[in-house]
Design a protein around this motif. Structure first.
Motif, PDB file in Angstrom:
ATOM      1  N   ASP A 135      -9.513  13.298  -7.072  1.00  0.00           N
ATOM      2  CA  ASP A 135     -10.820  12.643  -7.435  1.00  0.00           C
ATOM      3  C   ASP A 135     -11.284  11.727  -6.155  1.00  0.00           C
ATOM      4  N   LEU A 136     -12.100  12.465  -5.514  1.00  0.00           N
ATOM      5  CA  LEU A 136     -13.099  11.244  -4.573  1.00  0.00           C
ATOM      6  C   LEU A 136     -13.211  10.022  -4.790  1.00  0.00           C
ATOM      7  N   SER A 137     -13.871   9.989  -5.896  1.00  0.00           N
ATOM      8  CA  SER A 137     -14.157   8.239  -6.377  1.00  0.00           C
ATOM      9  C   SER A 137     -12.994   7.457  -6.612  1.00  0.00           C
ATOM     10  N   GLU A 138     -11.814   8.126  -7.032  1.00  0.00           N
ATOM     11  CA  GLU A 138     -10.562   7.460  -7.377  1.00  0.00           C
ATOM     12  C   GLU A 138      -9.925   7.023  -5.933  1.00  0.00           C
ATOM     13  N   ALA A 139     -10.079   7.756  -4.897  1.00  0.00           N
ATOM     14  CA  ALA A 139      -9.546   7.532  -3.428  1.00  0.00           C
ATOM     15  C   ALA A 139     -10.445   6.586  -3.019  1.00  0.00           C
ATOM     16  N   ARG A 140     -11.770   6.635  -3.382  1.00  0.00           N
ATOM     17  CA  ARG A 140     -12.636   5.393  -2.716  1.00  0.00           C
ATOM     18  C   ARG A 140     -12.185   4.130  -3.093  1.00  0.00           C
ATOM     19  N   THR A 141     -11.966   4.037  -4.580  1.00  0.00           N
ATOM     20  CA  THR A 141     -11.545   2.953  -5.343  1.00  0.00           C
ATOM     21  C   THR A 141     -10.320   2.421  -4.613  1.00  0.00           C
ATOM     22  N   MET A 142      -9.447   3.297  -4.503  1.00  0.00           N
ATOM     23  CA  MET A 142      -8.028   2.975  -3.875  1.00  0.00           C
ATOM     24  C   MET A 142      -8.096   2.315  -2.434  1.00  0.00           C
ATOM     25  N   ALA A 143      -9.087   3.107  -1.676  1.00  0.00           N
ATOM     26  CA  ALA A 143      -9.334   2.271  -0.456  1.00  0.00           C
ATOM     27  C   ALA A 143      -9.731   1.008  -0.349  1.00  0.00           C
ATOM     28  N   GLU A 144     -10.392   0.243  -1.397  1.00  0.00           N
ATOM     29  CA  GLU A 144     -10.634  -0.884  -1.411  1.00  0.00           C
ATOM     30  C   GLU A 144      -9.718  -1.727  -1.659  1.00  0.00           C
ATOM     31  N   THR A 145      -8.706  -1.125  -2.411  1.00  0.00           N
ATOM     32  CA  THR A 145      -7.253  -1.706  -2.970  1.00  0.00           C
ATOM     33  C   THR A 145      -6.469  -1.859  -1.484  1.00  0.00           C
ATOM     34  N   VAL A 146      -6.416  -0.689  -0.911  1.00  0.00           N
ATOM     35  CA  VAL A 146      -5.423  -0.917   0.231  1.00  0.00           C
ATOM     36  C   VAL A 146      -6.061  -1.794   1.222  1.00  0.00           C
ATOM     37  N   LYS A 147      -7.544  -1.867   1.580  1.00  0.00           N
ATOM     38  CA  LYS A 147      -8.090  -2.939   2.302  1.00  0.00           C
ATOM     39  C   LYS A 147      -7.906  -4.247   2.009  1.00  0.00           C
ATOM     40  N   SER A 148      -7.630  -4.529   0.477  1.00  0.00           N
ATOM     41  CA  SER A 148      -7.643  -5.925   0.304  1.00  0.00           C
ATOM     42  C   SER A 148      -6.009  -6.190   0.187  1.00  0.00           C
ATOM     43  N   LYS A 149      -5.157  -5.223   0.263  1.00  0.00           N
ATOM     44  CA  LYS A 149      -3.749  -5.575   0.225  1.00  0.00           C
ATOM     45  C   LYS A 149      -3.182  -5.665   1.680  1.00  0.00           C
ATOM     46  N   ILE A 150      -3.686  -4.878   2.438  1.00  0.00           N
ATOM     47  CA  ILE A 150      -2.961  -5.121   4.014  1.00  0.00           C
ATOM     48  C   ILE A 150      -3.823  -5.958   4.976  1.00  0.00           C
ATOM     49  N   LYS A 151      -3.131  -6.864   5.562  1.00  0.00           N
ATOM     50  CA  LYS A 151      -3.843  -7.563   6.805  1.00  0.00           C
ATOM     51  C   LYS A 151      -3.127  -7.440   7.843  1.00  0.00           C
ATOM     52  N   VAL A 152      -3.932  -7.071   8.998  1.00  0.00           N
ATOM     53  CA  VAL A 152      -3.440  -7.166  10.373  1.00  0.00           C
ATOM     54  C   VAL A 152      -3.556  -8.491  11.181  1.00  0.00           C
ATOM     55  N   ILE A 153      -2.230  -8.943  11.048  1.00  0.00           N
ATOM     56  CA  ILE A 153      -2.399 -10.628  11.747  1.00  0.00           C
ATOM     57  C   ILE A 153      -1.081 -10.430  12.931  1.00  0.00           C
TER      58      ILE A 153
ATOM     59  N   ILE B 299       0.878  -1.307   0.291  1.00  0.00           N
ATOM     60  CA  ILE B 299       0.004  -0.049   0.106  1.00  0.00           C
ATOM     61  C   ILE B 299       0.802   1.183  -0.039  1.00  0.00           C
ATOM     62  N   MET B 300       2.196   1.042   0.601  1.00  0.00           N
ATOM     63  CA  MET B 300       2.969   2.237   0.534  1.00  0.00           C
ATOM     64  C   MET B 300       3.362   2.742  -0.899  1.00  0.00           C
ATOM     65  N   ALA B 301       3.390   1.752  -1.852  1.00  0.00           N
ATOM     66  CA  ALA B 301       3.935   1.883  -3.111  1.00  0.00           C
ATOM     67  C   ALA B 301       2.579   2.931  -3.703  1.00  0.00           C
ATOM     68  N   MET B 302       1.514   2.810  -3.423  1.00  0.00           N
ATOM     69  CA  MET B 302       0.534   3.673  -3.886  1.00  0.00           C
ATOM     70  C   MET B 302       0.560   5.158  -3.554  1.00  0.00           C
ATOM     71  N   PRO B 303       0.727   5.938  -4.683  1.00  0.00           N
ATOM     72  CA  PRO B 303       0.829   7.347  -4.340  1.00  0.00           C
ATOM     73  C   PRO B 303      -0.338   7.988  -3.571  1.00  0.00           C
ATOM     74  N   GLY B 304       0.009   8.791  -2.549  1.00  0.00           N
ATOM     75  CA  GLY B 304      -1.019   9.439  -1.593  1.00  0.00           C
ATOM     76  C   GLY B 304      -1.479   8.635  -0.548  1.00  0.00           C
ATOM     77  N   VAL B 305      -0.912   7.337  -0.185  1.00  0.00           N
ATOM     78  CA  VAL B 305      -1.250   6.612   0.693  1.00  0.00           C
ATOM     79  C   VAL B 305      -0.360   6.603   1.851  1.00  0.00           C
ATOM     80  N   THR B 306      -0.861   6.842   2.885  1.00  0.00           N
ATOM     81  CA  THR B 306      -0.231   7.020   4.344  1.00  0.00           C
ATOM     82  C   THR B 306      -0.487   6.193   5.396  1.00  0.00           C
ATOM     83  N   PRO B 307       0.206   5.122   5.952  1.00  0.00           N
ATOM     84  CA  PRO B 307      -0.383   4.266   6.929  1.00  0.00           C
ATOM     85  C   PRO B 307      -0.052   5.180   8.340  1.00  0.00           C
TER      86      PRO B 307
END
Lengths: 387, 387
Positions: free
Chosen positions: B365-383, B334-342
């Motif tokens: 673009d908010l809808s782009e950010a919302r799409t990225m949010a789902e990608t973020v959610k799918s790419k990171i797991k808190v285990i 997710i850190m490789a995605m521009p504009g994404v800060t954990p």
């Protein structure tokens, strides 16, 4: 891969000044464990690290002992015992930037020769092993006034640099290895922050423009982006990228450059760490320079270097007539201005021209931000309590 | 005026969780001295404050002793001994938000009655002093299924709240003072962060939209701005402003609201502190909510609440099948995605649905950010490390 976040991994930081302090905001954000060493027990970075210890960064034994405690070592200031860094590397420690990089940069004569041997455009210069040799060259007419004198080691914030216009100026110089540099006719001073990761990924920030305070020889304003043509900006970013790949540094590299009247770009000097000319990024950029430094040295993907908005940074330096416990007079006036954020470095005592903080001003219109910067400058005074 | 910056002034913060931790980034930025108390010696805020001590926030004597050491007291969690805050105020200490404000909010029955007596639109409700009285009302047909049960005290993150659809649901409730609230038909849940300073200056942030995780009853995404009509957004901000002035709180007030199908806006509940629905502001706003809280309680001018860019926040909660030492699996993706800060809260141990951090995604673009949010959610797991 190594787990850095909320783990046992330990990052060591040599130096606990304001750059280290700001770096710690991001180690806290990522919950990365940090060990900090600084000679001053009251250093700004004594807080927010996991472990702080006092020790001179030039002390071989101190640096060795400190380095052995951590998994990866970085620094926020160049005045570090390089031999200790080398020996830590030989023991298998990761040191970023490396001892080899620091060695090429720490000594200005070595740094200038490096540019020359790598065909990187820079002002002409000659190296002198001591003051006597320089004086001889002047008397023999090999060097003529005016020229710029730079001490090979120990300079920062305009110290260790003098404009030499006469025999009188020459006579006041200290005896040290030095370079005599051609006085470059330049119209603008610019800088580019470059990040280079362990894997060699490189990203450059937009070109910034530095405006200097006429008396203190310190940067007064940093504008992002620089008010220059796009083609020139691209040329400067490409040059900074080249410098970065030649140094093969890991972490940040601040590349300061001159723009000549004929739009030549010359490299002035570099710093292998977060830099004053990158402070705009805290409020202005998608990824601030401190987070970017962490990403680079931890071999994480580099963040976007794009700007969210235009910005101007104002350095807050101690008023020339004040020494003592600091008061930021008028800070509430600048905080009433939209988009204005003061950053206070946490130095208890102010002194004339001491760097005490900076103020970031963000605005969609750069010229508006520049105007606000002057207002900020006029409304806040860094003075002492007692006077 | 009081000098807060690099001075002897001491700010006390009750609670040392992630909200306190993020507040400390800004006290460090301003070099304001902080004292923190939390029951947990490993609390995220144990670092970056000037002084940390352990103690229960519900313990009268501990809070009194702590409060006496500082010049101004605030809190990052509502579960604080209010009597101690009252007595500290009686001794002349500044407590912001005040004991009176906290008292009106801490107990949900009192909070709901406050809305009613101030003509603030909210879902209909009735208060019951214990479970038996609620059951009687249901059996007498005065309350009918379905309805929302809320414990008067002790609820957070969806705990202390239940949807009651049957006698069976009813039988599983704990015995406590509670409210039975009409189940509101709403199309959107929104929130507005309001800042109100000691002097009464009020500013509202843009309306955010909250998307809930269907199972955990926790906020999954926060979008700024909410995808609603401007007129509706203005109405919600005006209502939040009204709620703020009625409470006469000092500091931040997060106002959570429902939007009904007919575009009515109803206040759900408030929190008198930095809030999850305001985390977008760290990267998204001219002034982040934590700095704004400091400005408000220190009676400094409030900062601009405008957005630099659109943003979506994703909560990072522990995977439901993992308990133990945390690993943020895939964080480098997710850190490789521009504009994404954990943002990592610094909790060593993960548990199912535990709030471990959040990720801010900024994009024009908010809808782009919302799409990225789902990608973020799918790419990171808190285990956890061990499984």
């Amino acid at each position: 891969m190594t787990h850095y976040f909320s783990s046992d991994f330990k990052l060591g930081i040599l130096g606990g000044g304001q750059l280290g302090k700001m770096l710690l905001y991001d180690t806290r954000k990522f919950d990365i464990q940090t060990y900090v060493m600084d000679a001053n027990p009251e250093a700004p970075s004594r807080l927010a690290c996991n472990h702080f210890e006092t020790g001179s960064l030039m002390d071989y034994d101190k640096v060795m002992a400190f380095g052995k405690k951590v998994d990866l070592l970085t620094f926020e200031i160049e005045s570090v015992n390089v031999k200790a860094l080398e020996d830590l590397e030989a023991l298998g420690k990761n040191v970023y930037p490396s001892a080899a990089t620091l060695q090429k940069i720490q000594n200005k004569a070595v740094q200038k020769r490096f540019y020359k041997s790598n065909q990187i455009p820079t002002a002409d210069f000659e190296v002198f092993s001591n003051l006597k040799n320089l004086k001889t060259a002047v008397s023999e007419g090999k060097i003529s006034f005016p020229f710029v004198w730079k001490s090979s080691t120990g300079g920062y914030d305009g110290k260790g640099v003098s404009l030499i216009k006469s025999e009188r100026d020459l006579s006041q110089l200290p005896d040290a290895e030095c370079i005599a540099e051609e006085l470059v006719d330049f119209k603008t001073e610019i800088a580019v922050i470059v990040a280079r990761s362990v894997s060699g990924e490189i990203k450059t920030y937009p070109v910034v423009e530095m405006e200097f305070h006429p008396e203190a020889n310190q940067v007064e304003y940093v504008l992002c982006p620089a008010r220059i043509e796009n083609s020139l900006a691209e040329k400067a970013r490409a040059l900074a990228h080249l410098v970065s790949s030649k140094f093969e540094h890991v972490g940040l590299l601040a590349v300061e450059m001159f723009v000549t009247p004929s739009d030549e770009v010359l490299v002035n000097e570099v710093a292998p760490r977060p830099h004053n000319s990158g402070h705009f990024s805290i409020e202005g950029s998608f990824t601030n320079q401190f987070e970017q430094h962490l990403r680079a040295i931890l071999d994480l993907p580099l963040g976007s270097t794009e700007s969210k908005t235009n910005s101007v940074m104002v350095n807050l330096v101690g008023d020339e007539n004040h020494t003592g416990d600091v008061v930021y007079k008028g800070i509430e006036n600048i905080m009433a201005m939209p988009g204005v954020t003061p950053h206070i470095y946490g130095k208890r005592e102010t002194r004339p021209f001491r760097k005490m903080g900076h103020v970031n001003i963000i605005h969609s219109d750069l010229s508006e931000a520049r105007t606000m910067a002057e207002t900020v400058k006029s409304k806040i005074k860094v003075i002492s309590k007692t006077s």
